[in-house]
Design a protein around this motif. Structure first.
Motif, short mmCIF file in Angstrom:
data_model
loop_
_atom_site.label_atom_id
_atom_site.label_comp_id
_atom_site.label_asym_id
_atom_site.label_seq_id
_atom_site.Cartn_x
_atom_site.Cartn_y
_atom_site.Cartn_z
N GLU A 46 0.79 -1.40 -0.25
CA GLU A 46 -0.23 -0.22 0.20
C GLU A 46 1.31 1.52 0.13
OE1 GLU A 46 -3.05 -0.35 -0.09
OE2 GLU A 46 -3.80 -2.20 0.42
N LEU A 47 1.81 1.10 0.55
CA LEU A 47 2.87 1.88 0.23
C LEU A 47 3.78 2.56 -0.66
CD1 LEU A 47 5.20 1.61 3.51
CD2 LEU A 47 3.81 3.00 3.42
N ASN A 48 3.23 1.42 -1.87
CA ASN A 48 3.80 2.10 -2.97
C ASN A 48 5.29 2.51 -3.55
OD1 ASN A 48 3.70 2.12 -6.16
ND2 ASN A 48 2.71 4.13 -6.48
N ALA A 49 6.16 1.76 -2.17
CA ALA A 49 7.25 1.92 -2.38
C ALA A 49 8.12 0.70 -3.23
CB ALA A 49 7.98 3.11 -0.40
N SER A 50 9.58 1.26 -3.37
CA SER A 50 10.45 -0.05 -3.36
C SER A 50 11.24 -0.13 -2.19
CB SER A 50 11.77 0.61 -4.62
OG SER A 50 12.14 1.53 -3.96
N HIS A 51 11.69 -1.14 -2.11
CA HIS A 51 12.68 -1.69 -1.38
C HIS A 51 12.08 -2.22 0.47
CE1 HIS A 51 15.68 0.19 -3.39
NE2 HIS A 51 16.55 -0.64 -3.38
N THR A 52 10.53 -2.64 0.60
CA THR A 52 10.15 -3.58 1.54
C THR A 52 9.24 -4.94 0.46
OG1 THR A 52 7.97 -2.46 -0.09
CG2 THR A 52 8.66 -0.97 1.03
N ALA A 53 9.70 -5.62 1.63
CA ALA A 53 9.17 -6.81 1.94
C ALA A 53 9.30 -7.45 3.18
CB ALA A 53 10.31 -7.56 1.19
N PHE A 54 8.34 -8.53 3.07
CA PHE A 54 8.68 -8.89 5.07
C PHE A 54 8.47 -10.74 4.32
CE2 PHE A 54 5.91 -12.13 7.34
CZ PHE A 54 6.87 -12.14 8.72
N PHE A 55 9.80 -11.43 4.77
CA PHE A 55 10.34 -12.73 4.57
C PHE A 55 10.37 -13.62 6.46
CE2 PHE A 55 12.70 -10.24 2.31
CZ PHE A 55 12.77 -9.69 0.73
N SER A 56 9.56 -14.72 5.72
CA SER A 56 9.22 -15.77 6.43
C SER A 56 9.14 -16.79 6.00
CB SER A 56 8.11 -15.34 7.27
OG SER A 56 7.97 -15.95 8.46
N ASN A 57 10.25 -17.96 6.77
CA ASN A 57 10.36 -19.20 6.48
C ASN A 57 10.16 -20.13 7.69
OD1 ASN A 57 10.90 -19.35 3.80
ND2 ASN A 57 11.92 -18.79 4.31
N GLY A 58 8.80 -20.87 8.40
CA GLY A 58 9.32 -21.79 9.78
C GLY A 58 9.51 -23.15 9.55
N THR A 59 10.26 -23.99 10.16
CA THR A 59 10.12 -25.65 10.03
C THR A 59 8.83 -26.63 9.99
OG1 THR A 59 9.39 -25.92 12.01
CG2 THR A 59 11.93 -25.32 12.01
N GLU A 60 7.37 -25.67 9.92
CA GLU A 60 6.62 -26.14 8.99
C GLU A 60 6.05 -26.44 7.44
OE1 GLU A 60 5.18 -22.22 9.24
OE2 GLU A 60 6.05 -23.32 10.34
N GLU A 61 7.52 -25.43 7.39
CA GLU A 61 6.93 -25.26 5.26
C GLU A 61 7.93 -26.16 5.15
OE1 GLU A 61 5.46 -21.23 4.96
OE2 GLU A 61 7.15 -20.89 5.55
N LYS A 62 8.61 -26.53 5.48
CA LYS A 62 10.23 -27.40 4.94
C LYS A 62 9.44 -28.48 4.16
CE LYS A 62 14.05 -26.47 7.86
NZ LYS A 62 14.86 -26.92 8.69
N GLY B 22 12.95 -14.98 13.73
CA GLY B 22 14.10 -14.96 13.12
C GLY B 22 13.41 -14.41 11.37
N SER B 23 12.06 -14.04 11.95
CA SER B 23 11.35 -13.22 10.29
C SER B 23 11.95 -12.10 9.77
CB SER B 23 10.00 -13.82 9.85
OG SER B 23 9.61 -15.07 10.14
N PHE B 24 11.87 -11.57 8.84
CA PHE B 24 12.72 -10.31 8.40
C PHE B 24 11.63 -9.56 8.06
CE2 PHE B 24 15.61 -7.63 6.16
CZ PHE B 24 16.35 -6.96 7.80
N CYS B 25 11.96 -8.18 8.45
CA CYS B 25 10.98 -6.89 7.53
C CYS B 25 12.60 -6.44 6.91
CB CYS B 25 10.15 -6.60 8.23
SG CYS B 25 9.03 -5.26 7.35
N ARG B 26 11.70 -5.24 6.08
CA ARG B 26 12.97 -4.41 5.29
C ARG B 26 12.26 -2.64 5.34
NH1 ARG B 26 14.93 -5.37 -0.58
NH2 ARG B 26 16.33 -3.93 -0.24
N LEU B 27 12.97 -2.44 5.88
CA LEU B 27 12.95 -1.08 6.43
C LEU B 27 13.01 0.29 5.50
CD1 LEU B 27 12.99 -1.33 10.30
CD2 LEU B 27 10.99 -1.37 8.98
N PRO B 28 12.78 0.81 4.62
CA PRO B 28 13.54 1.89 3.65
C PRO B 28 12.90 3.20 4.53
CG PRO B 28 11.04 1.01 2.88
CD PRO B 28 11.24 0.24 4.06
N SER B 29 14.26 3.37 4.56
CA SER B 29 14.64 4.39 5.84
C SER B 29 15.32 6.21 5.36
CB SER B 29 15.30 3.87 7.12
OG SER B 29 15.04 2.78 7.67
N TRP B 30 15.95 5.51 4.44
CA TRP B 30 16.96 6.53 4.14
C TRP B 30 16.54 7.16 2.06
CZ3 TRP B 30 19.26 2.75 6.91
CH2 TRP B 30 19.60 3.27 7.66
#
Length: 452
Positions: A136-152, A395-403
């Motif tokens: 919804e931010l209509n911005a680059s460099h945004t992403a949420f990454f998540s992987n769990g053992t239940e998905e292997k 351990g999931s990761f969220c990118r933060l477009p900050s600059w």
């Protein structure tokens, strides 16, 4: 102790030993390679946290030993997912580079998407709603990454690439061999027109899709390929590569063709240097190319088309900006300039296209503002915000477009991109016919500049 990836690849823990009157000695701690790595101290003993596991660091052997911990606990994914959703939202709320959030009500977005939390049935659902909300931010460099053992997954398929291009209308007959590939090795002697008839001694069924013979759950260490050439059969053995490595070779072929085109059009008067991205490794290759293949030319093309970004714009621009300010020589020797390399003393053109993004856009912006030469091609991708990130509870990761990145007159490059000085498009028809109007224009521009 420190963490560094200076030798390439993953990060490792490094030990530096200081002794009086001796040079510092730095050594790698073995078995610590990871991009999820931390160093800790307890009772004056060093420990490492590697991918969620605790290790004791042995400074005598430069190795680690795992400490087996067993702590039973109950885990509710629904509660974790809810906590991660709100933490990710709050992290973006505090760190997004634009305090106006590109014109949207970020608090309203939280309310819009939190209503889905009770219905999340999987981690994939969490990824969907968080990435949709970030979108919804209509911005680059945004992403949420998540992987769990239940998905292997237990099964996976790997492609074993040989380096062969087969004919489009005859899928088992060799069309050409890709340079640098496993089949492009001394003694292989596979030629265009040879027909593949067997793999690992098993005869080919021409009714089966060819790619099925090169796909397996495990990357093949070796393949035995048998070809028919007239009345003679030829068997060669190769060590195949991954499909990713094969695509990289095709990219290198494209670069080589571009360099040959520039040599032909300019009669070898103009140097050509391409950067795939703006990583340190790519900058190192840029410097090798600039100080070997390009520095003796009368002009220079720097190609940032398809460049995927990084963070070496300042190093690239600093080098390209160098001009000679004196010359020196040994008695009866030849004059050489200072600095040794001065690209800006000669005509330079920078190439960009619609897939030049991130740090490539900053480099193009700096190239224009420093008046180093003309930028030729198409408008860039509009995809440049410098980014940090935050790890969440699992351990999931969220990118933060900050600059945010802006031109000196205040334009937001994320929204405006870079407009070339000379607009030139490359069409699908051009590609099919092996033409490159952007390179052709760049050569003409430099040759004209050399006359001045």
């Amino acid at each position: 102790l420190c963490i560094s990836d200076h030798d390439g690849g993953n990060q490792f823990i490094w030990k530096t030993l200081y002794k009086p009157f001796e040079a510092p000695k730095t050594e790698k701690i073995k078995n610590t390679g990871s991009n999820n790595l931390g160093i800790y101290s307890c009772d004056h003993k060093p420990y490492a946290l590697i991918d969620g596991n605790v290790f004791e660091i042995n400074l005598e052997t430069n190795d680690v030993s795992k400490i087996n911990l067993s702590v039973p606990f109950e885990r509710t994914l629904a509660d974790e997912f809810s906590q991660m959703f709100y933490e990710a939202w709050a992290s973006v709320n505090e760190n997004f580079y634009d305090e106006n959030y590109h014109g949207i009500d970020w608090s309203a977005m939280k309310k819009r998407y939190e209503i889905f939390l009770p219905y999340l049935a999987s981690r994939a659902n969490l990824r969907t709603i968080l990435n949709d909300m970030l979108g919804e931010l209509n911005a680059s460099h945004t992403a949420f990454f998540s992987n769990g053992t239940e998905e292997k997954t237990f099964y996976a398929m790997k492609t074993s690439a040989t380096g062969i291009f087969f004919k489009e209308n005859d899928p088992f007959t060799v069309d050409r061999i890709v340079a640098g590939s496993p089949m492009d090795m001394k003694g292989k002697n596979v030629l265009p027109g040879d027909r593949l008839i067997a793999i690992n001694g098993v005869a080919i069924d021409p009714k089966i899709n060819r790619e099925q013979y090169f796909i397996s759950p495990k990357q093949a260490d070796e393949l035995s390929l048998t070809f028919q050439r007239g009345s003679v059969s030829i068997t060669v053995k190769i060590h195949p590569i991954t499909s990713v490595a094969f695509k990289a070779l095709l990219y290198d072929e494209w670069i080589s063709r571009n360099r040959q085109m520039v040599d032909q059009l300019s009669r070898k008067k103009i140097g050509y240097v391409h950067m795939k991205n703006m990583s340190q490794a790519s900058f190192d290759q840029f410097m090798i190319d600039m100080t070997t293949k390009a520095f003796e030319k009368d002009g220079l093309i720097v190609d940032l088309r398809y460049n995927t970004g990084g963070n070496v714009h300042d190093e690239v621009l600093s080098f390209l900006s160098q001009r000679a300010y004196m010359k020196w020589k040994y008695r009866e020797g030849k004059f050489t300039p200072q600095p040794n390399f001065s690209p800006s003393d000669k005509p330079i053109v920078l190439l960009v296209n619609e897939q030049s993004l991130s740090d490539a856009e900053l480099t193009a912006n700096g190239f224009q503002y420093l008046k180093l030469g003309k930028v030729i091609g198409t408008e860039t991708y509009r995809w440049i915000i410098y980014t940090s990130g935050t790890f969440l509870v699992d351990g999931s990761f969220c990118r933060l477009p900050s600059w945010g990145c802006y031109t000196l007159d205040g334009k937001n490059i994320e929204k405006s991109g870079i407009v070339p000085d000379i607009m030139v498009k490359t069409t699908l028809k051009d590609r099919v016919e092996g033409k490159d109007p952007q390179i052709e224009t760049a050569v003409d521009e430099i040759l004209e500049g050399m006359k001045k």
